[in-house]
Design a protein around this motif. Sequence first.
Motif, PDB file in Angstrom:
ATOM      1  N   ALA A  44       0.850  -1.196   0.000  1.00  0.00           N
ATOM      2  CA  ALA A  44       0.000   0.000   0.000  1.00  0.00           C
ATOM      3  C   ALA A  44       0.882   1.240   0.000  1.00  0.00           C
ATOM      4  N   ILE A  45       0.423   2.292  -0.672  1.00  0.00           N
ATOM      5  CA  ILE A  45       1.180   3.539  -0.789  1.00  0.00           C
ATOM      6  C   ILE A  45       0.343   4.710  -0.270  1.00  0.00           C
ATOM      7  N   TRP A  46       0.992   5.665   0.398  1.00  0.00           N
ATOM      8  CA  TRP A  46       0.343   6.938   0.752  1.00  0.00           C
ATOM      9  C   TRP A  46       1.405   8.023   0.796  1.00  0.00           C
ATOM     10  N   ARG A  47       1.082   9.147   0.199  1.00  0.00           N
ATOM     11  CA  ARG A  47       1.860  10.373   0.321  1.00  0.00           C
ATOM     12  C   ARG A  47       0.870  11.507   0.503  1.00  0.00           C
ATOM     13  N   GLY A  48       1.256  12.486   1.287  1.00  0.00           N
ATOM     14  CA  GLY A  48       0.377  13.626   1.487  1.00  0.00           C
ATOM     15  C   GLY A  48       1.004  14.645   2.410  1.00  0.00           C
ATOM     16  N   ASP A  49       0.169  15.565   2.846  1.00  0.00           N
ATOM     17  CA  ASP A  49       0.588  16.637   3.739  1.00  0.00           C
ATOM     18  C   ASP A  49       0.044  16.382   5.134  1.00  0.00           C
ATOM     19  N   GLY A  95       4.397   8.170   4.032  1.00  0.00           N
ATOM     20  CA  GLY A  95       5.229   9.265   4.499  1.00  0.00           C
ATOM     21  C   GLY A  95       4.699  10.598   4.015  1.00  0.00           C
ATOM     22  N   PHE A  96       5.148  11.647   4.663  1.00  0.00           N
ATOM     23  CA  PHE A  96       4.761  12.996   4.262  1.00  0.00           C
ATOM     24  C   PHE A  96       5.629  13.464   3.109  1.00  0.00           C
ATOM     25  N   ALA A  97       4.982  13.965   2.073  1.00  0.00           N
ATOM     26  CA  ALA A  97       5.705  14.583   0.969  1.00  0.00           C
ATOM     27  C   ALA A  97       6.094  16.003   1.350  1.00  0.00           C
ATOM     28  N   SER A  98       5.315  16.604   2.249  1.00  0.00           N
ATOM     29  CA  SER A  98       5.647  17.934   2.770  1.00  0.00           C
ATOM     30  C   SER A  98       5.091  18.062   4.180  1.00  0.00           C
ATOM     31  N   CYS A  99       5.791  18.826   4.984  1.00  0.00           N
ATOM     32  CA  CYS A  99       5.380  19.076   6.367  1.00  0.00           C
ATOM     33  C   CYS A  99       5.986  20.412   6.765  1.00  0.00           C
ATOM     34  N   TYR A 100       5.128  21.364   7.085  1.00  0.00           N
ATOM     35  CA  TYR A 100       5.588  22.730   7.337  1.00  0.00           C
ATOM     36  C   TYR A 100       6.273  22.897   8.684  1.00  0.00           C
ATOM     37  N   ASN A 101       6.003  22.001   9.609  1.00  0.00           N
ATOM     38  CA  ASN A 101       6.566  22.124  10.944  1.00  0.00           C
ATOM     39  C   ASN A 101       7.797  21.239  11.070  1.00  0.00           C
ATOM     40  N   GLU A 103       9.399  20.347  13.634  1.00  0.00           N
ATOM     41  CA  GLU A 103       9.316  19.418  14.761  1.00  0.00           C
ATOM     42  C   GLU A 103       8.599  18.118  14.395  1.00  0.00           C
ATOM     43  N   LEU A 104       7.776  18.142  13.357  1.00  0.00           N
ATOM     44  CA  LEU A 104       7.021  16.951  12.979  1.00  0.00           C
ATOM     45  C   LEU A 104       7.662  16.184  11.823  1.00  0.00           C
ATOM     46  N   ARG A 105       8.771  16.653  11.333  1.00  0.00           N
ATOM     47  CA  ARG A 105       9.459  15.947  10.249  1.00  0.00           C
ATOM     48  C   ARG A 105      10.177  14.698  10.773  1.00  0.00           C
ATOM     49  N   GLN A 106      10.570  14.736  12.025  1.00  0.00           N
ATOM     50  CA  GLN A 106      11.172  13.577  12.674  1.00  0.00           C
ATOM     51  C   GLN A 106      10.662  13.541  14.106  1.00  0.00           C
ATOM     52  N   ILE A 107      10.036  12.423  14.480  1.00  0.00           N
ATOM     53  CA  ILE A 107       9.449  12.297  15.810  1.00  0.00           C
ATOM     54  C   ILE A 107      10.059  11.085  16.494  1.00  0.00           C
ATOM     55  N   GLU A 108      10.729  11.338  17.611  1.00  0.00           N
ATOM     56  CA  GLU A 108      11.364  10.271  18.398  1.00  0.00           C
ATOM     57  C   GLU A 108      12.173   9.326  17.520  1.00  0.00           C
ATOM     58  N   GLY A 109      12.993   9.896  16.654  1.00  0.00           N
ATOM     59  CA  GLY A 109      13.870   9.110  15.806  1.00  0.00           C
ATOM     60  C   GLY A 109      13.223   8.543  14.548  1.00  0.00           C
ATOM     61  N   VAL A 110      11.944   8.800  14.345  1.00  0.00           N
ATOM     62  CA  VAL A 110      11.240   8.299  13.156  1.00  0.00           C
ATOM     63  C   VAL A 110      11.178   9.415  12.124  1.00  0.00           C
ATOM     64  N   ASN A 111      11.836   9.214  10.980  1.00  0.00           N
ATOM     65  CA  ASN A 111      11.793  10.188   9.894  1.00  0.00           C
ATOM     66  C   ASN A 111      10.439  10.078   9.193  1.00  0.00           C
ATOM     67  N   MET A 112       9.610  11.110   9.290  1.00  0.00           N
ATOM     68  CA  MET A 112       8.246  11.096   8.762  1.00  0.00           C
ATOM     69  C   MET A 112       8.190  11.472   7.280  1.00  0.00           C
ATOM     70  N   MET A 113       9.307  11.925   6.727  1.00  0.00           N
ATOM     71  CA  MET A 113       9.335  12.429   5.358  1.00  0.00           C
ATOM     72  C   MET A 113       9.740  11.339   4.369  1.00  0.00           C
ATOM     73  N   LYS A 114       9.088  11.366   3.198  1.00  0.00           N
ATOM     74  CA  LYS A 114       9.438  10.472   2.089  1.00  0.00           C
ATOM     75  C   LYS A 114       9.402  11.304   0.817  1.00  0.00           C
ATOM     76  N   GLU A 115      10.022  10.763  -0.228  1.00  0.00           N
ATOM     77  CA  GLU A 115      10.008  11.478  -1.499  1.00  0.00           C
ATOM     78  C   GLU A 115       8.571  11.567  -2.024  1.00  0.00           C
ATOM     79  N   LYS A 116       8.289  12.660  -2.698  1.00  0.00           N
ATOM     80  CA  LYS A 116       6.974  12.849  -3.298  1.00  0.00           C
ATOM     81  C   LYS A 116       6.787  11.837  -4.428  1.00  0.00           C
ATOM     82  N   LYS A 117       5.580  11.328  -4.573  1.00  0.00           N
ATOM     83  CA  LYS A 117       5.251  10.420  -5.679  1.00  0.00           C
ATOM     84  C   LYS A 117       4.044  10.995  -6.403  1.00  0.00           C
ATOM     85  N   ASP A 118       4.147  11.058  -7.714  1.00  0.00           N
ATOM     86  CA  ASP A 118       3.017  11.557  -8.488  1.00  0.00           C
ATOM     87  C   ASP A 118       2.053  10.406  -8.797  1.00  0.00           C
TER      88      ASP A 118
END
Length: 157
Positions: A44-49, A95-101, A103-118
Amino acid sequence: NNITEHGRNPVPILIPLEGAKHYGPLADVAKYDTIPWNQKQNIAIWRGDMSGIVDGKFHYNHDLKNTPLLTCLIFPRCRMVYKALKKNLSLADVGFASCYNEELRQIEGVNMMKEKKDMKEMLKYKMIISVEGNDVATGLKWNLLSSSVVLMPYPKK
């Protein structure tokens, strides 16, 4: 008779202001959804804000006064990404393709960001996850039109 008037009072007409955002990509689904389902990637795939509604109010990821983890766990999108990545789930690529904050890009050692997918990239997967943010998920219409299976919680809207 003018069909826009009833007597002297104009009849209101509702126009979907976000039409291009929500319905514009539908024409591209047939062009990009060319891989037979049994040959698509079996995850399963998910990307978003990072967005969402809490207690009936719109919130963006910068306006709650909690720790990053508590803020994340309030929002369905963030909670899903955090839990999937924390458990290192091999059946979901989220994963998040974008995140404005920051502090939420990495939470307790978990990288929340992933490359954007079209759309073209996401249609290579058997399952597409759709999670509401501030409104209905923008990609839901093209997700449903595709040959991929759409996984989503029961919608609130």
